[in-house]
Write an enzyme that holds these catalytic residues in place. Structure first.
Site, PDB file in Angstrom:
ATOM      1  N   SER A 550       0.850  -1.187   0.000  1.00 27.63           N
ATOM      2  CA  SER A 550       0.000   0.000   0.000  1.00 27.63           C
ATOM      3  C   SER A 550       0.895   1.251   0.000  1.00 27.63           C
ATOM      4  O   SER A 550       1.685   1.440  -0.923  1.00 27.63           O
ATOM      5  CB  SER A 550      -0.949  -0.032   1.192  1.00 27.63           C
ATOM      6  OG  SER A 550      -1.947   0.939   1.065  1.00 27.63           O
ATOM      7  N   HIS A 665      -7.926  -5.249  -0.759  1.00 27.13           N
ATOM      8  CA  HIS A 665      -6.665  -4.566  -0.456  1.00 27.13           C
ATOM      9  C   HIS A 665      -5.718  -5.453   0.338  1.00 27.13           C
ATOM     10  O   HIS A 665      -4.509  -5.271   0.296  1.00 27.13           O
ATOM     11  CB  HIS A 665      -6.950  -3.274   0.311  1.00 27.13           C
ATOM     12  CG  HIS A 665      -5.777  -2.363   0.410  1.00 27.13           C
ATOM     13  ND1 HIS A 665      -5.056  -1.948  -0.689  1.00 27.13           N
ATOM     14  CD2 HIS A 665      -5.181  -1.786   1.483  1.00 27.13           C
ATOM     15  CE1 HIS A 665      -4.074  -1.156  -0.301  1.00 27.13           C
ATOM     16  NE2 HIS A 665      -4.123  -1.038   1.015  1.00 27.13           N
TER      17      HIS A 665
END
Length: 690
Positions: A550, A665
């Site tokens: 991320s 994610h």
């Protein structure tokens, strides 16, 4: 429209048209197009074929799957009323089951589980790969829950009402179509809800900008509007703030991450709390609203310092009056890592030199009195469960070499007792942990941990993995990972965790030192740790690899484009990489406070200096990067990794690219997917660094 306005519009239109023409990989932003998926499938096969042929791959996969599927792991509790709830996955429940046991049986160590629903069965029946995203119960009896279910692990989810007595979803119960946002019970027949209500109800970041009150038996479209933010806000949300018998409907408007408004709905009034716009309430307990300050605050001619934890008399605050009490002011080496509450007590998790300490605070005679919990030292403490109806709570303790232990505790008596520990899957006695300091470019001291074998030789030959995050005030604390131990340490690797700026290890100032135009500090901190490892001869560039996900994916993306000389392997997971378009992709607009706005020339001027996608050059000795992302990631767009990989391939650079078709994610939705990802990552690292 003035001539100047028209001129600016023409210039900007020309600028962005030119940018689009220069970016020949925009087609990869179409997530599910046939052309995009053809690229993904081709690269997936190449990468999987290569990495699965590495000798260590199968052993890592099998051991990881064994660990993930272990039935003797910790069963983490979620206490609601007289029951403990738990979501559980293993080899027989691939997508998982939601279950509960009487709390008394759980505390005896002999839980009697009843399955409430089975996601594997639901997925087969519905033809959808459901992923459990959490639940929200009806206080105080918790006979009903709103269940969050996503397709493939995305942040967006549907919400369905569930009856735990009948163990069924309620046919005519509350149902919210797939959307980001959330719901909270006001009472049995009323929800406060933020969602996608149709046209013009989402912000540019993709989050709800309306909060409504929805009555049972009415259509969602007819719900009563309580509050509406602006389209350029990050978003708005609503929830019920409870303090024993008192409850308040609350709306939060996130204009940005440093401009937040809290509105309390009292009858027909909207009362905006007069508190700093860059802070947010942590809890409400004993009529005291708990705040963690992001900057100095001058109240009644007294300054409360940045990073402090304070409280305000809530009912007086609603009248516009501020009665402030200081709870704790951390020193230079400390920060508030977390704040929780039981029925009557406040729990404060303090981070001191990146090690956790837990305190219990009581509000007595208009003052806060604190006592330290006698928890183990030099590790990571996390509150995992507590109840609004008692002072009992659960926390975990771990460090790099100590398997996670779940403790049951009581905040009233300040007692703790170990309840359950993870099985040790690797022999921690063979390893040691050291904490060192490196010196960043501007002289700042950067702490980092090194986990290595006790007989490690400092000859520069050790395969070493350096991990960091460096953003959003998120601290990187010591952690125990059986899969890291078996996959990396037991294969001769050294693991390094760096506490670089941008995180929250030393409070808001540590985070703010890496914002926007100061972002290069974060990268320089990371390089200083890498260089220190090399200077100490723990490793060398040939044997040093880096990993991040991320925002950490951005970190390692910048690292290998700015300093390719330092590393021989890069694991770049769910990354941001195209920093010129990040604010136009999915939730990207919500991160402008962190990185800056690339649409503003002055801010793009510093962003473009590090944007990995724009700083790729030909004829540079880059390491062979391993990109890992997910098609169903609806937070960080998979196009970042796709476009970077495609550009590098076309420039003649070999890369490894794998995109899990589901997983969101987090990258994986099932234990098999997690084991496969683990095997690919560590096989790649062993191949490159040994």
């Amino acid at each position: 429209m003035t001539k100047n306005t028209l001129f600016i519009i023409i210039i900007l239109t020309t600028l962005f048209t030119t940018q689009a023409q220069e970016d020949s990989y925009l087609w990869l932003e179409d997530v599910d197009s046939e052309k995009s998926l053809a690229f993904v499938n081709k690269q997936n096969k190449i990468t999987e074929d290569k990495l699965s042929s590495i000798p260590e791959y199968q052993g890592i996969y099998e051991k990881s799957l064994e660990i993930f599927n272990s039935t003797d792991g910790i069963v983490y509790p979620s206490t609601y009323g007289e029951f403990v709830y738990n979501f559980w996955k293993d080899e027989n429940h691939v997508r998982g089951i939601w279950r509960r046991s009487p709390k008394s049986k759980y505390l005896e160590g002999n839980p009697t589980w009843e399955t409430l629903f089975d996601l594997d069965e639901m997925s087969k029946t519905d033809g959808v790969k459901w992923v459990y995203n959490g639940s929200n119960g009806l206080y105080p009896d918790y006979n009903r829950f709103i269940i969050y279910l996503s397709k493939g692990g995305s942040d967006a989810s549907i919400k369905r009402e569930f009856d735990v007595k009948t163990k069924t979803f309620i046919d005519d119960g509350f149902y919210v179509p797939e959307s980001k946002g959330g719901v909270s019970y006001v009472d049995k027949n009323t929800l406060i809800i933020s969602s996608d209500f149709g046209e013009n109800t989402l912000t540019t970041s993709g989050y709800p900008r309306q909060v409504k009150l929805w009555k049972r038996g009415t259509l969602l479209k007819d719900a009563t509007l309580l509050y509406e933010g602006e389209v350029d806000d990050i978003g708005v949300s609503g929830y019920v703030l409870r303090d024993n018998e008192m409850e308040y409907k609350c709306v939060v408007r996130y204009v940005s991450r440093t401009d937040i408004s809290y509105i309390i709905l009292v009858e027909n009034q909207q009362i905006k709390l007069d508190i700093p716009s860059d802070t947010y309430p942590e809890n409400l307990i004993n009529n005291q609203l708990i705040l963690r300050l992001q900057s100095d605050w001058n109240v009644n001619n007294k300054i409360y310092k940045q990073g402090s934890l304070i409280s305000l008399n809530f009912t007086e605050l609603l009248k516009g009056k501020k009665q402030v009490q200081l709870i704790i002011q951390p020193d230079e080496l400390s920060s508030i890592e977390g704040v929780s509450k039981t029925k009557n007590k406040l729990l404060v998790n303090l981070l001191h030199n990146v090690n956790s300490e837990l305190f219990i605070y009581s509000y007595v005679n208009n003052k806060w009195i604190g006592k330290k919990v006698n928890a183990p030292d030099f590790g990571r403490i996390s509150i995992t469960d507590l109840s609004l109806s008692s002072d009992e709570y659960f926390f975990t303790y771990s460090n790099f070499l100590t398997p996670t232990t779940l403790y049951i505790a009581n905040a009233k008596t300040n007692t703790i007792s170990p309840f359950k520990s993870l099985t040790p899957y690797f022999d921690s006695d063979k390893y040691k942990v050291n904490q060192f300091m490196s010196t960043s470019k501007d002289g700042t001291q950067i702490p980092y941990f090194v986990v290595s074998s006790k007989d490690m030789k400092t000859d520069g030959s050790n395969p070493t993995l350096l991990y960091a995050y460096g953003g959003f005030e998120i601290s990187q604390r010591p952690f125990y990972s059986a899969t890291f131990g078996t996959s990396w340490l037991d294969n001769g690797g050294v693991f390094v965790l760096a506490n670089i700026r941008g995180g929250g290890e030393f409070g808001p100032k540590w985070h703010q030192a890496g914002l926007k135009e100061k972002r290069q500090n974060v990268f320089d901190d990371f390089y200083s740790v890498a260089e220190d490892l090399i200077t100490k001869k723990i490793t060398s560039p040939k044997h040093l690899g880096i990993m991040g996900g991320s925002n950490g994916g951005l970190l390692v993306g910048v690292a290998f484009t700015q300093r390719p000389d330092l590393y021989n392997a890069v694991v770049c997971q769910a990354p941001l990489l195209d920093m010129q378009r990040y604010n136009k992709l999915l939730a990207g607009a919500s991160w402008i406070d962190e990185y800056g706005n690339p649409d503003i020339p002055e801010e793009w001027a510093y962003i473009k200096k590090y944007s990995p996608y724009h700083n790729l050059k030909k004829n540079v000795a880059y390491p062979e990067v391993f990109f890992y992302t997910s098609t169903r990631d609806d937070r960080v767009h998979p196009a970042h990794a796709r476009k970077m990989a495609a550009k590098m391939i076309d420039m003649g650079y070999p890369v490894y690219y794998y995109e899990n078709i589901e997983g969101g994610h987090g990258g994986s939705s099932t234990n098999k997917q997690s084991a496969k990802a683990n095997a690919m990552r560590f096989s790649y690292l062993l191949m490159k660094l040994k």
